[in-house]
Design a protein around this motif. Structure first.
Motif, mmCIF file in Angstrom:
data_model
loop_
_atom_site.group_PDB
_atom_site.id
_atom_site.type_symbol
_atom_site.label_atom_id
_atom_site.label_comp_id
_atom_site.label_asym_id
_atom_site.label_seq_id
_atom_site.Cartn_x
_atom_site.Cartn_y
_atom_site.Cartn_z
ATOM 1 N N ILE A 10 12.273 -4.031 -4.349
ATOM 2 C CA ILE A 10 11.510 -4.371 -5.106
ATOM 3 C C ILE A 10 10.679 -5.681 -5.038
ATOM 4 C CG2 ILE A 10 11.032 -4.446 -7.564
ATOM 5 C CD1 ILE A 10 13.206 -1.995 -7.427
ATOM 6 N N ALA A 11 12.151 -6.521 -4.765
ATOM 7 C CA ALA A 11 11.771 -7.782 -4.700
ATOM 8 C C ALA A 11 10.543 -8.666 -3.279
ATOM 9 C CB ALA A 11 13.300 -8.350 -4.425
ATOM 10 N N GLU A 12 10.347 -7.406 -2.445
ATOM 11 C CA GLU A 12 9.555 -7.279 -1.174
ATOM 12 C C GLU A 12 8.735 -7.226 -1.784
ATOM 13 O OE1 GLU A 12 9.076 -6.199 3.351
ATOM 14 O OE2 GLU A 12 10.796 -5.841 2.406
ATOM 15 N N LYS A 13 8.443 -6.369 -2.221
ATOM 16 C CA LYS A 13 6.802 -5.678 -2.790
ATOM 17 C C LYS A 13 6.248 -6.184 -3.481
ATOM 18 C CE LYS A 13 5.230 -1.553 -5.400
ATOM 19 N NZ LYS A 13 5.601 0.120 -6.126
ATOM 20 N N PHE A 14 7.033 -6.833 -4.264
ATOM 21 C CA PHE A 14 5.965 -7.196 -5.653
ATOM 22 C C PHE A 14 6.390 -9.030 -5.157
ATOM 23 C CE2 PHE A 14 7.544 -3.905 -9.127
ATOM 24 C CZ PHE A 14 5.731 -3.508 -8.770
ATOM 25 N N SER A 15 6.627 -9.285 -3.666
ATOM 26 C CA SER A 15 7.158 -11.174 -3.721
ATOM 27 C C SER A 15 7.942 -12.121 -4.320
ATOM 28 C CB SER A 15 5.213 -11.133 -3.344
ATOM 29 O OG SER A 15 4.927 -10.507 -2.204
ATOM 30 N N LYS A 16 9.078 -10.944 -4.694
ATOM 31 C CA LYS A 16 9.704 -11.720 -6.056
ATOM 32 C C LYS A 16 11.099 -12.289 -5.349
ATOM 33 C CE LYS A 16 5.892 -12.023 -8.839
ATOM 34 N NZ LYS A 16 5.891 -13.302 -9.516
ATOM 35 N N SER A 17 11.827 -13.056 -6.562
ATOM 36 C CA SER A 17 13.217 -13.212 -5.573
ATOM 37 C C SER A 17 14.200 -11.875 -5.593
ATOM 38 C CB SER A 17 13.870 -14.413 -6.007
ATOM 39 O OG SER A 17 14.350 -14.191 -7.499
ATOM 40 N N ILE A 18 14.857 -11.385 -4.924
ATOM 41 C CA ILE A 18 16.324 -10.731 -5.640
ATOM 42 C C ILE A 18 16.813 -10.749 -7.036
ATOM 43 C CG2 ILE A 18 18.130 -9.657 -5.103
ATOM 44 C CD1 ILE A 18 17.309 -9.721 -1.756
ATOM 45 N N LYS A 19 16.754 -12.415 -7.464
ATOM 46 C CA LYS A 19 17.640 -12.910 -8.332
ATOM 47 C C LYS A 19 16.800 -12.659 -9.459
ATOM 48 C CE LYS A 19 19.125 -16.658 -11.069
ATOM 49 N NZ LYS A 19 19.326 -18.148 -11.221
ATOM 50 N N SER A 54 -8.824 8.750 2.330
ATOM 51 C CA SER A 54 -8.768 9.692 2.318
ATOM 52 C C SER A 54 -6.976 9.549 2.839
ATOM 53 C CB SER A 54 -9.560 10.468 3.676
ATOM 54 O OG SER A 54 -8.802 10.233 4.875
ATOM 55 N N GLU A 55 -6.547 9.754 3.349
ATOM 56 C CA GLU A 55 -5.034 9.563 3.339
ATOM 57 C C GLU A 55 -4.795 9.647 1.894
ATOM 58 O OE1 GLU A 55 -1.149 10.815 4.918
ATOM 59 O OE2 GLU A 55 -3.796 11.083 5.264
ATOM 60 N N MET A 56 -4.905 8.315 0.974
ATOM 61 C CA MET A 56 -4.162 7.821 0.080
ATOM 62 C C MET A 56 -4.676 8.896 -1.100
ATOM 63 S SD MET A 56 -2.013 5.816 -1.034
ATOM 64 C CE MET A 56 -1.880 4.355 -0.368
ATOM 65 N N TYR A 109 0.806 -1.267 -0.403
ATOM 66 C CA TYR A 109 0.102 -0.134 -0.266
ATOM 67 C C TYR A 109 0.922 1.559 -0.313
ATOM 68 C CZ TYR A 109 -3.811 2.286 0.721
ATOM 69 O OH TYR A 109 -5.401 3.778 1.157
ATOM 70 N N ASN A 110 0.903 1.849 -1.561
ATOM 71 C CA ASN A 110 2.000 2.977 -1.617
ATOM 72 C C ASN A 110 1.810 3.449 -2.779
ATOM 73 O OD1 ASN A 110 3.990 2.258 -3.816
ATOM 74 N ND2 ASN A 110 4.651 0.337 -1.963
ATOM 75 N N SER A 111 1.704 5.220 -3.014
ATOM 76 C CA SER A 111 1.203 5.655 -3.879
ATOM 77 C C SER A 111 1.673 5.356 -4.971
ATOM 78 C CB SER A 111 0.813 7.816 -3.756
ATOM 79 O OG SER A 111 3.057 7.251 -3.439
ATOM 80 N N ALA A 112 3.141 4.934 -5.139
ATOM 81 C CA ALA A 112 3.578 4.483 -6.891
ATOM 82 C C ALA A 112 2.489 2.774 -6.758
ATOM 83 C CB ALA A 112 4.649 4.077 -6.245
ATOM 84 N N THR A 113 2.527 2.323 -5.919
ATOM 85 C CA THR A 113 1.301 1.289 -6.485
ATOM 86 C C THR A 113 0.198 1.718 -7.102
ATOM 87 O OG1 THR A 113 2.952 -0.332 -5.554
ATOM 88 C CG2 THR A 113 1.211 -1.599 -5.787
ATOM 89 N N PHE A 168 -7.797 0.518 -4.794
ATOM 90 C CA PHE A 168 -7.284 0.316 -3.980
ATOM 91 C C PHE A 168 -7.349 0.304 -1.363
ATOM 92 C CE2 PHE A 168 -3.308 -1.290 -3.071
ATOM 93 C CZ PHE A 168 -2.887 -1.396 -3.997
ATOM 94 N N PHE A 169 -7.823 -1.328 -1.533
ATOM 95 C CA PHE A 169 -8.003 -1.533 -0.769
ATOM 96 C C PHE A 169 -6.629 -2.129 0.763
ATOM 97 C CE2 PHE A 169 -10.174 -3.430 3.404
ATOM 98 C CZ PHE A 169 -10.976 -2.192 3.832
ATOM 99 N N GLY A 170 -6.101 -1.166 1.142
ATOM 100 C CA GLY A 170 -4.926 -1.672 2.051
ATOM 101 C C GLY A 170 -5.509 -2.601 2.915
ATOM 102 N N LYS A 171 -4.819 -3.760 2.891
ATOM 103 C CA LYS A 171 -4.909 -5.363 4.023
ATOM 104 C C LYS A 171 -4.516 -4.653 5.754
ATOM 105 C CE LYS A 171 -4.473 -9.171 1.390
ATOM 106 N NZ LYS A 171 -3.688 -10.514 0.419
#
Length: 228
Positions: free
Chosen positions: A191-200, A135-137, A93-97, A109-112
């Motif tokens: 970024i890897a954490e944000k998209f739940s992907k590996s760093i590789k 309202s904040e987002m 949940y961030n403005s870029a996403t 967009f609804f944050g968990k």
């Protein structure tokens, strides 16, 4: 006399069973909401949509590795099923996403982390063809759209200048997202954490994107950004 709410048919995609069951239970308590399908894999959802379309689709942004998710999945569903209103429900949940999701075709967009009861409000809002953000987002997204006057320097890049690079037609959707995050100051690990992907995986996508742009380092990327 109050006009009764029309029944809204809902499908839900999330790769965590506990989330699927929790949201399904919440929605089932509302007389005007009918859950007609729950899924933990995007392929299963896409197959179900060929048979029956919901009014509302609740969609997690980042799924398990190898799953079709994020902007790409939103675009696919929006293009094939324009009558479906998509509400992204995600912990990312961030403005870029949020901006990426809305541009791809999501209606909200609804944050968990938000109050679960507010999910009902979100669903009712997008069912009326209105955009839902708390309202904040909404304030953060508005501010991000109004930063075109900010001078570009090594730490501050405008959405327009970033867009000129990330909208390059040779880049895949995921490569565009990775570059956008890099230019907004995120590390490969973040970024890897944000998209739940590996760093590789993220590192490879970053290098592939830079190769397509004819550059080989972060320094050259920022020079290209400044030069427009």
């Amino acid at each position: 006399m109050t006009t009764p709410l029309r029944t809204l048919k809902i499908m839900l995609l999330d790769d965590h069973d506990v989330v699927v069951h929790g949201i399904s239970s919440l929605l089932s308590s509302q007389k005007h909401l009918q859950v007609i399908g729950t899924f933990t894999q995007s392929r299963a959802l896409l197959n179900a949509l060929k048979v029956r379309e919901p009014d509302i689709l609740l969609l997690d942004y980042a799924l398990s590795p190898k799953e079709n998710d994020g902007v790409n999945l939103i675009k696919v569903i929006s293009a094939r099923y324009p009558k479906i209103s998509i509400l992204v429900v995600s912990s990312h949940y961030n403005s870029a996403t949020v901006v990426l999701a809305l541009r791809a075709g999501a209606k909200g967009f609804f944050g968990k982390h938000q109050n679960p009861q507010d999910l009902i409000t979100a669903i009712d809002t997008i069912s009326k063809q209105k955009i839902y953000l708390d309202s904040e987002m909404a304030r953060k997204v508005t501010e991000s759209k109004n930063t075109a006057h900010v001078p570009v320097n090594s730490h501050s890049h405008t959405p327009d200048s970033i867009g000129k690079i990330t909208r390059n037609k040779t880049l895949s959707v995921r490569e565009q997202e990775v570059l956008r995050c890099i230019l907004e100051g995120m590390t490969v690990s973040e970024i890897a954490e944000k998209f739940s992907k590996s760093i590789k995986t993220i590192s490879r996508q970053k290098q592939d994107a830079m190769k397509k742009l004819g550059i080989s380092s972060d320094h050259e990327l920022y020079i290209k950004l400044k030069s427009g």
